[in-house]
Design a protein around this motif. Sequence first.
Motif, short mmCIF file in Angstrom:
data_model
loop_
_atom_site.label_atom_id
_atom_site.label_comp_id
_atom_site.label_asym_id
_atom_site.label_seq_id
_atom_site.Cartn_x
_atom_site.Cartn_y
_atom_site.Cartn_z
N GLN A 1 -38.29 24.89 35.79
CA GLN A 1 -37.15 24.22 35.16
C GLN A 1 -36.74 22.99 35.96
O GLN A 1 -36.40 21.95 35.39
N VAL A 2 -36.76 23.12 37.28
CA VAL A 2 -36.46 21.97 38.13
C VAL A 2 -37.48 20.86 37.90
O VAL A 2 -37.12 19.67 37.82
N LEU A 3 -38.74 21.21 37.76
CA LEU A 3 -39.78 20.21 37.50
C LEU A 3 -39.52 19.46 36.21
O LEU A 3 -39.75 18.24 36.13
N ASP A 4 -39.06 20.16 35.18
CA ASP A 4 -38.76 19.49 33.91
C ASP A 4 -37.69 18.41 34.12
O ASP A 4 -37.81 17.30 33.60
N VAL A 5 -36.64 18.75 34.86
CA VAL A 5 -35.58 17.78 35.13
C VAL A 5 -36.13 16.60 35.93
O VAL A 5 -35.84 15.43 35.65
N LEU A 6 -36.95 16.90 36.94
CA LEU A 6 -37.51 15.84 37.79
C LEU A 6 -38.40 14.89 36.99
O LEU A 6 -38.44 13.69 37.28
N GLU A 7 -39.10 15.42 36.01
CA GLU A 7 -39.97 14.55 35.21
C GLU A 7 -39.13 13.51 34.46
O GLU A 7 -39.49 12.33 34.40
N TYR A 8 -37.99 13.93 33.89
CA TYR A 8 -37.11 12.98 33.23
C TYR A 8 -36.55 11.96 34.23
O TYR A 8 -36.43 10.77 33.93
N MET A 9 -36.19 12.43 35.41
CA MET A 9 -35.65 11.52 36.42
C MET A 9 -36.69 10.50 36.85
O MET A 9 -36.39 9.31 37.00
N ALA A 10 -37.93 10.95 37.05
CA ALA A 10 -39.00 10.04 37.48
C ALA A 10 -39.30 9.00 36.41
O ALA A 10 -39.62 7.85 36.71
N ASP A 11 -39.18 9.40 35.14
CA ASP A 11 -39.38 8.45 34.05
C ASP A 11 -38.23 7.45 33.96
O ASP A 11 -38.41 6.34 33.46
N ALA A 12 -37.05 7.86 34.41
CA ALA A 12 -35.85 7.05 34.22
C ALA A 12 -35.66 5.98 35.29
O ALA A 12 -34.91 5.03 35.07
N THR A 13 -36.30 6.12 36.44
CA THR A 13 -36.04 5.18 37.54
C THR A 13 -37.34 4.80 38.23
O THR A 13 -38.32 5.57 38.23
#
Length: 513
Positions: A43-55
């Motif tokens: 679940q943490v990885l899913d959040v991190l993927e969005y963050m990495a795409d965002a910045t």
Amino acid sequence: MEAHDGISAKLVQEAGFRGVWASGLTTSAALGLRDSNEASWTQVLDVLEYMADATTLPILVDGDTGHGNFNNVRRFVRKLCERGIAGVCIEDKLFPKTNSFIGEAQPLADVDEFCGRIKAGKDSQTDDDFVLVARVEALISGQGMEEALRRAEAYHRAGADAILIHSKKSDAAEIFEFTERWANRAPVVIVPTMYYATPTDLFRQAGISTIIWANHLMRSSIAAMRETAARIHEDQSLVRVEGSVATVKDIFRIVGNAELEEAERRYLPARPAVSAVVLAASGGELAGLAAGQPKCMADIRGQSLLARLVGTLRESGVRNVSVVRGAHKEAVALQGVRMVDNDRHASTGEAWSLASARDAIRGETVVAYGDVLFRRYILDSLLTSRADVVVAVDTLGATQSRPGQRDLVVADRRFSGDYLDDSPATLRRIAQDIAPDEICGEWMGLARFSARGAEWLREEIAALEAEGLLEGADLPALLTRLAAKHPVRVKYFTGHWLDVDTLTDLAEARNFT
């Protein structure tokens, strides 16, 4: 700076920080979970993927204890590298973790076992630039400086790229003692949540590599959301909060709607452009302004009133703008818009001015007074309406009279007061001489016509002209005539616009964002 999702990561970058701290505490909190490994590492990885795409900033992940033993760490690191994450910080505590500021004397991991986690993580990285930071909890757990230094040295030898030394004291004395004795054998990272009053320059002088501001975006958002939710619940209305929260336009900007619009122009079939006609011929000078300055050119924080209005139109995709000018026409100028002159402005009304630009009323068209401001969501709502003709009506106009109020509205249905009320209402009349018990609101001076609606509008202008009534007709009369022949949809709003008629209005316009 801490972030916990895609939009907070974008805000970190916008603020100018050089890196993102993907906090375990705030990521868990954003999911409504405790900081006790209740969120699985996937679940943490899913959040991190969005963050990495965002910045485009490097992201250092709060990896807690590594989500288990050496085997969990090496799989976690591989998955982080696949997502372009810059590094991970793991702490020398037991799984499942407990937040460092809960309780006293928390048990720590065996040094050799934790060194195995570090070695497993470094052996598993697929990016040479990936960093593994070892977080030392000895000071937090009360085991003292000697134990903190012993553990830091062991973790450094095991391959950690940096050491995070953590403290929960209200001053930075033990942090400075650690850095002095550590002598910069590896970069030092700190989290000054408790000793925040220490000047940052002192950390620089101590040779500290990186400072993490660990949870403040989440904490500030909780305070703001709590206040907004309570106020809306108390008022059962958005009137008090709408001006103090971020605009929907700001959300669109942050998440990159402009790039999507550009991509749509590149990849989607071209759609007819929306045009606008802005009526600014009457001049309408305001006392206190320079002689010969029409009020549409009044300064609103460095921009003219007209420029602000046209800017809102363009933000909503209305690119082809025609402005009908008249009084002091030489003073009415704006780059990128077409100027149409009504040289008979002194003896004619608004319908005549609109007729002067009738060649611009082709396809979907917005018509607006030149002395109004409105929030973009109002225009967007008109543009997305399926009606052929739709007018923006302020429901406050039914309850709050003001000097010069003339565009009073009668419709076949009043606004119910329910924010979600979107039942259709149809225009009956716009005029000044309407009985108080009939008033449904005030027209904002803003209307939108579909391609078919624009045809109806041109036909009604021609009918007025044939009857010899065009010269003296105003827009309320024109819309009333149109409503007698075709359905004219009323869209109700509550405030969030300004009709600039007085110096008081002008002062309000300068605070209207």
